[in-house]
Design an enzyme around this catalytic site. Structure first.
Site, PDB file in Angstrom:
ATOM      1  N   HIS A  49       0.135  -4.303  -2.423  1.00  0.00           N
ATOM      2  CA  HIS A  49      -0.326  -3.113  -3.146  1.00  0.00           C
ATOM      3  C   HIS A  49      -0.048  -1.886  -2.286  1.00  0.00           C
ATOM      4  O   HIS A  49       0.391  -2.007  -1.136  1.00  0.00           O
ATOM      5  CB  HIS A  49      -1.805  -3.223  -3.535  1.00  0.00           C
ATOM      6  N   HIS A  51      -1.931   0.575  -1.002  1.00  0.00           N
ATOM      7  CA  HIS A  51      -2.783   1.185   0.028  1.00  0.00           C
ATOM      8  C   HIS A  51      -1.994   1.194   1.333  1.00  0.00           C
ATOM      9  O   HIS A  51      -1.289   0.230   1.660  1.00  0.00           O
ATOM     10  CB  HIS A  51      -4.092   0.394   0.201  1.00  0.00           C
ATOM     11  N   ASP A  53      -2.488   0.787   4.408  1.00  0.00           N
ATOM     12  CA  ASP A  53      -2.584  -0.251   5.453  1.00  0.00           C
ATOM     13  C   ASP A  53      -1.748  -1.489   5.127  1.00  0.00           C
ATOM     14  O   ASP A  53      -1.699  -2.431   5.913  1.00  0.00           O
ATOM     15  CB  ASP A  53      -4.053  -0.630   5.723  1.00  0.00           C
ATOM     16  N   HIS A  54      -1.050  -1.457   3.973  1.00  0.00           N
ATOM     17  CA  HIS A  54      -0.204  -2.601   3.610  1.00  0.00           C
ATOM     18  C   HIS A  54       1.273  -2.239   3.519  1.00  0.00           C
ATOM     19  O   HIS A  54       2.104  -3.114   3.329  1.00  0.00           O
ATOM     20  CB  HIS A  54      -0.692  -3.222   2.305  1.00  0.00           C
ATOM     21  N   HIS A 129      -9.041  -5.240  -7.156  1.00  0.00           N
ATOM     22  CA  HIS A 129      -9.105  -4.261  -6.077  1.00  0.00           C
ATOM     23  C   HIS A 129      -9.030  -2.856  -6.669  1.00  0.00           C
ATOM     24  O   HIS A 129      -8.820  -2.693  -7.859  1.00  0.00           O
ATOM     25  CB  HIS A 129      -7.944  -4.545  -5.109  1.00  0.00           C
ATOM     26  N   ASP A 199      -5.972  -7.710  -0.338  1.00  0.00           N
ATOM     27  CA  ASP A 199      -7.254  -7.054  -0.594  1.00  0.00           C
ATOM     28  C   ASP A 199      -7.833  -7.430  -1.966  1.00  0.00           C
ATOM     29  O   ASP A 199      -7.186  -7.268  -2.991  1.00  0.00           O
ATOM     30  CB  ASP A 199      -7.082  -5.531  -0.532  1.00  0.00           C
ATOM     31  N   HIS A 257      -8.126  -8.885   7.907  1.00  0.00           N
ATOM     32  CA  HIS A 257      -8.382  -7.562   7.316  1.00  0.00           C
ATOM     33  C   HIS A 257      -9.794  -7.084   7.668  1.00  0.00           C
ATOM     34  O   HIS A 257     -10.537  -6.569   6.840  1.00  0.00           O
ATOM     35  CB  HIS A 257      -8.180  -7.628   5.795  1.00  0.00           C
TER      36      HIS A 257
HETATM   37 ZN   LIG Z   1      -6.114  -3.195   2.992  1.00  0.00          ZN
HETATM   38 ZN   LIG Z   2      -6.386  -2.120  -0.354  1.00  0.00          ZN
END
Ligand SMILES: [Zn+2]
Ligand SMILES: [Zn+2]
Length: 292
Positions: A49, A51, A53-54, A129, A199, A257
């Site tokens: 996805h 976000h 952090d990915h 999510h 997530d 995570h």
């Molecule tokens: Zn994340």
């Molecule tokens: Zn996320």
């Protein structure tokens, strides 16, 4: 956010000589250098996805592949929008890559087979999510039967061997049995399944799809005393991850995570163990191997 030497999500997966990157958080390529992951062997990248952090490590990685004179095609699977992000950055920096990126955008809400070849298959796992988000189920197809070379009669035809490797007996043109595959082969090695659940809030709907996998990665952002936070942000607690494992019955559960609020991770592991004993922490640089 990066904290206490921990980095955002990125996993490197090798299955039968296929080199795969799953998510690409900030700093992924620094970590790949550190742990000697061969950047240019990676042909498939799956992003769960959008976000940051990915995927925020992706642009740097793509440029490094270019600078290393990569020419082979790179296959990139993600929810819609990542192709635009990359195209925009390339356009504004007047950059033309040496290699082609083949984009496949998927709908994270649908369970979709993204990739398959003669050895593996990759399917999305719809998650719950804040942004549309999918995990990935990596499955090995049935492996060939192992030929016992010393048992083969001299002059046996290659096509007969190929047929027995796929678990079939060999007949002559009149339909008489020539060779029984069981007489010349050993059973195939086990085929493994790995489920990467990025997530997600606690979401029991994923259980049937990941049931009985050999290895389950499930996010576990918070401890139980922060379960309100998990609910608000649509993440999972350690206990919730372990409860999913209790139902799906993987051989092993990996949790990761972790929120930056936790300096020490031992308490998180201790919270999981009563619910699912075979749990390990997904720690930077750790390798998990599935083989007989
Ligand atoms: Zn994340
Ligand atoms: Zn996320």
């Amino acid at each position: 956010v990066p904290a206490f030497g921990r980095f955002p999500s990125a996993q490197y997966l090798v299955i039968q000589n296929r080199h795969i990157l799953i998510d690409c958080g900030e700093g992924a390529q620094i970590q790949m250098q550190r742990f000697q992951v061969p950047l240019n062997k990676i042909d498939y990248i799956f992003i769960s996805h959008l976000h940051g952090d990915h995927y925020l490590g992706l642009m740097g990685l793509l440029f490094s592949m270019h600078l290393q004179k990569r020419t082979q095609k790179l296959h990139l699977y993600s929810p819609a929008g990542l192709d635009e992000i990359i195209t925009l950055q390339l356009r504004l920096s007047k950059s033309i890559l040496n290699y082609t990126i083949a984009y496949t955008c998927f709908d994270p809400e649908e369970q979709t087979v993204l990739f398959h070849d003669d050895a593996i298959q990759v399917t999305t796992i719809p998650l719950w999510h804040k942004l549309p988000c999918a995990g990935f189920l990596f499955e090995e197809k049935r492996k060939p039967f192992k030929i016992e070379k010393h048992k083969l009669p001299e002059g046996m035809l290659i096509q007969h061997i190929v047929r027995m490797k796929s678990g079939h007996d060999v007949f002559d043109e009149e339909g008489h049995l020539l060779y029984k595959y069981e007489d010349y082969t050993l059973p195939p090695q086990r085929s493994y399944r790995y489920a990467y659940c990025s997530d997600t809030a606690y979401y029991e709907q994923i259980v049937p799809q990941i049931s009985g996998v050999d290895l389950l990665y499930h996010e576990a952002t918070f401890m139980e005393n922060e379960s309100d936070k998990a609910t608000d942000t649509l993440h999972s607690t350690v206990k919730q991850a372990a409860m999913i494992a209790q139902m799906a019955k993987p051989v092993k559960l990996l949790i990761g995570h972790f929120s930056a609020r936790y300096r020490e991770l031992e308490p998180l592991l201790l919270e999981a163990l009563p619910h699912f004993p075979n749990t390990e922490l997904a720690i930077e640089g750790t390798t998990f191997t599935l083989e007989e």
